[in-house]
Each structure stands twice: as structure tokens, then as C-alpha cells.
Design an enzyme around this catalytic site. Structure first.
Site, PDB file in Angstrom:
ATOM      1  CB  THR A 135     -52.028 -20.220 -14.161  1.00 50.81           C
ATOM      2  OG1 THR A 135     -52.641 -19.359 -15.155  1.00 50.81           O
ATOM      3  CG2 THR A 135     -51.873 -21.602 -14.771  1.00 50.81           C
ATOM      4  CD  GLU A 136     -56.596 -17.249 -13.583  1.00 49.48           C
ATOM      5  OE1 GLU A 136     -57.214 -17.154 -14.656  1.00 49.48           O
ATOM      6  OE2 GLU A 136     -56.445 -18.343 -12.977  1.00 49.48           O
ATOM      7  CB  VAL A 137     -53.284 -17.941  -6.956  1.00 50.01           C
ATOM      8  CG1 VAL A 137     -54.756 -17.645  -6.692  1.00 50.01           C
ATOM      9  CG2 VAL A 137     -53.066 -19.414  -7.278  1.00 50.01           C
ATOM     10  CG  LEU A 139     -49.334 -14.926 -13.093  1.00 51.14           C
ATOM     11  CD1 LEU A 139     -50.070 -14.553 -14.366  1.00 51.14           C
ATOM     12  CD2 LEU A 139     -47.831 -14.923 -13.318  1.00 51.14           C
ATOM     13  CG  LEU A 141     -52.918 -11.433 -11.335  1.00 53.36           C
ATOM     14  CD1 LEU A 141     -52.893 -11.466 -12.853  1.00 53.36           C
ATOM     15  CD2 LEU A 141     -53.137 -10.010 -10.826  1.00 53.36           C
TER      16      LEU A 141
END
Length: 262
Positions: A135-137, A139, A141
Site C-alpha cells: 500500500t505504500e504508494v 501514502l 511512499l
């Protein structure tokens, strides 16, 4: 050991490390990362421990980074963020290189760093209820620290999709792309993981550690005389080792080797 993490070792040497931060969906923060790392290092040096089962309590396996931790990280400077990320990197490396077999029992969703923990394990069993997402992108990230382990597990083509899309994918897809080995009903995931742990106890502990290192040494290397020599040296050393001699002798004498409890 805090309430967020528990470690149990049975009489056969199977350790179960359970994430127990259910109110936070087993998300980890800087304190839990250090605690997990210390627990893993303790298990690695405990001669009584032969197998690790990584499990989680509650509905989720791990939601990845804790919200409060992320808020603190947002206020850090680059140097503080680097030091923080290095602690997570140490956790992943410690789990990945643990000199005993590691089995993940994934009973529920795993996101972000939770996927990284799973990718570091040797065997992974999951329930249909488990979902996965990097899920980072979403956010702004990137899944940098876990990327070596996840890419190694699912391959470049799948990583390019799931790192960029941040989409959720099912256990069936996770199995298809190599993140998960087998699926089982939710109430049977832990049973299956511990059943495999019991089976692994029949194998030579030093041989399994050597086989685990062998995979890392051989993977993605071109087949050449240097690699052939390395592999020949590994099997020669194992044959003359105390464990190798015991295993071969036991086989020829048609008896269980001394590492198998009667």
C-alpha cells in the site's frame, strides 16, 4: 516480552512467535520492531529451537506500519528516518536469515510491511480470508525496505504491478504469484503450519540450515565452473559432517537418525 508479542517453544523445539496487537490489526511500530528483532535473535541462538512458526492473533495478520508510528516518522528529519528504516531492515534481514526453517501462518489480511514479513519466511500457508496489498504508494511512499524480499518471492513482473497499483489481491492470487505456498480454511491454517513444522523435525537441523544458505548462494547465479565447484564443496562438507555421517549411517542401518525424537 510485552503483550504485543508472545513466544512459545514446545517440547519438540517448535517455537511459535505470535503478533498479538489485535487492537491495531498487528501493525508494528518502532518498539515492536525492536522487540521482534530481539526475539528472533534469541531464537536463533537457542539450541533447543529447531523450527519457527510466525503467526498472528485476531482478524489480521499485520496491517504493516502503525498509524502513530507513521505520524512520528513524518516529523523526523532524513537522518532520523534513515535510522528508523534501518531498524526495520534489520528485522527483515534477521527473519530472512534465521538459521532454522520459518513458516508463516497467515490467517488474515497482510499489508505493507506485513507482506515483507511473509516474504522472508521459507514456507507460507494462508486462509482464503487473507488479502494482501503493498500500500505504500497510496501514502506517497515506497516499499523500499521490504523490496528485496518481496521481489525475490514474486518476481520483477509481479512487483512492477503490485508496487505501483497498491491494489488488494486475494490468497489465490498470492499463491499463483509465489507469495503463498498453500491455502487452507482459516481455522486450519495454524494446524497446517504446525503439521509441517512436525514433519520438518524429521530432517537434519544442520542440513536444513545449510540447504537454506545454499538457496541464497545459488539463486540467480549463472551455471559455471565456479558455481559447480561451490556446490560440490557444499555437499562434500555435509557428507563428512557429524550430522551427515549420522544420517547416512542411520539410513543404511534402517533406523531413525539421532535428531528424531522417539
Amino acid at each position: 516480552m510485552s503483550k504485543s508479542l508472545s513466544v512459545e517453544v514446545n517440547t519438540n523445539g517448535v517455537a511459535t512467535l505470535t503478533l498479538n496487537r489485535t487492537e491495531r490489526h498487528n501493525a508494528f511500530d518502532d518498539e515492536l520492531i525492536v522487540e521482534m528483532t530481539n526475539a528472533l535473535e534469541g531464537l536463533a541462538t537457542n539450541p533447543a529451537v529447531r523450527i519457527l512458526v510466525l503467526a498472528a492473533a485476531g482478524k489480521s495478520f499485520s496491517a504493516g506500519a502503525d498509524l502513530g508510528w507513521m505520524k512520528r516518522m513524518a516529523s523526523y528529519g532524513e537522518a532520523e528516518n534513515l535510522a528508523d528504516a534501518q531498524k526495520l531492515a534489520k528485522l527483515m534481514h534477521t527473519l530472512d536469515t534465521l538459521p532454522i526453517p520459518t513458516i508463516a501462518a497467515v490467517q488474515g489480511p497482510a499489508y505493507g510491511g506485513g507482506v515483507g514479513l511473509i516474504a522472508c519466511c521459507d514456507m507460507v500457508f494462508a486462509a482464503p480470508e487473507a488479502q494482501f496489498s503493498l500500500t505504500e504508494v497510496k501514502l506517497g511512499l515506497i516499499p523500499a525496505v521490504i523490496s528485496p524480499y518481496v521481489i525475490r518471492k514474486i518476481g520483477v513482473a509481479q512487483a512492477r504491478r503490485y508496487f505501483l497499483s497498491a491494489e488488494r489481491f486475494s490468497s489465490a492470487i498470492a499463491q499463483r504469484i509465489g507469495l503463498v505456498h498453500e491455502l487452507a480454511p482459516q481455522e486450519e491454517v495454524s494446524v497446517l503450519a504446525h503439521s509441517w513444522a512436525a514433519q520438518l523435525l524429521n530432517n537434519g537441523p544442520m542440513a536444513m540450515a545449510a540447504a537454506k544458505r545454499l538457496v541464497s548462494e545459488v539463486a540467480d547465479r549463472p551455471i559455471c565452473s565456479e558455481l559447480n565447484d561451490l556446490c560440490a564443496k557444499r555437499i562434500a562438507a555435509q557428507r563428512v559432517s557429524k550430522e551427515g555421517q549420522e544420517g547416512l549411517t542411520a539410513f543404511l542401518e534402517k533406523r531413525p537418525p539421532n535428531w528424531v525424537k522417539h
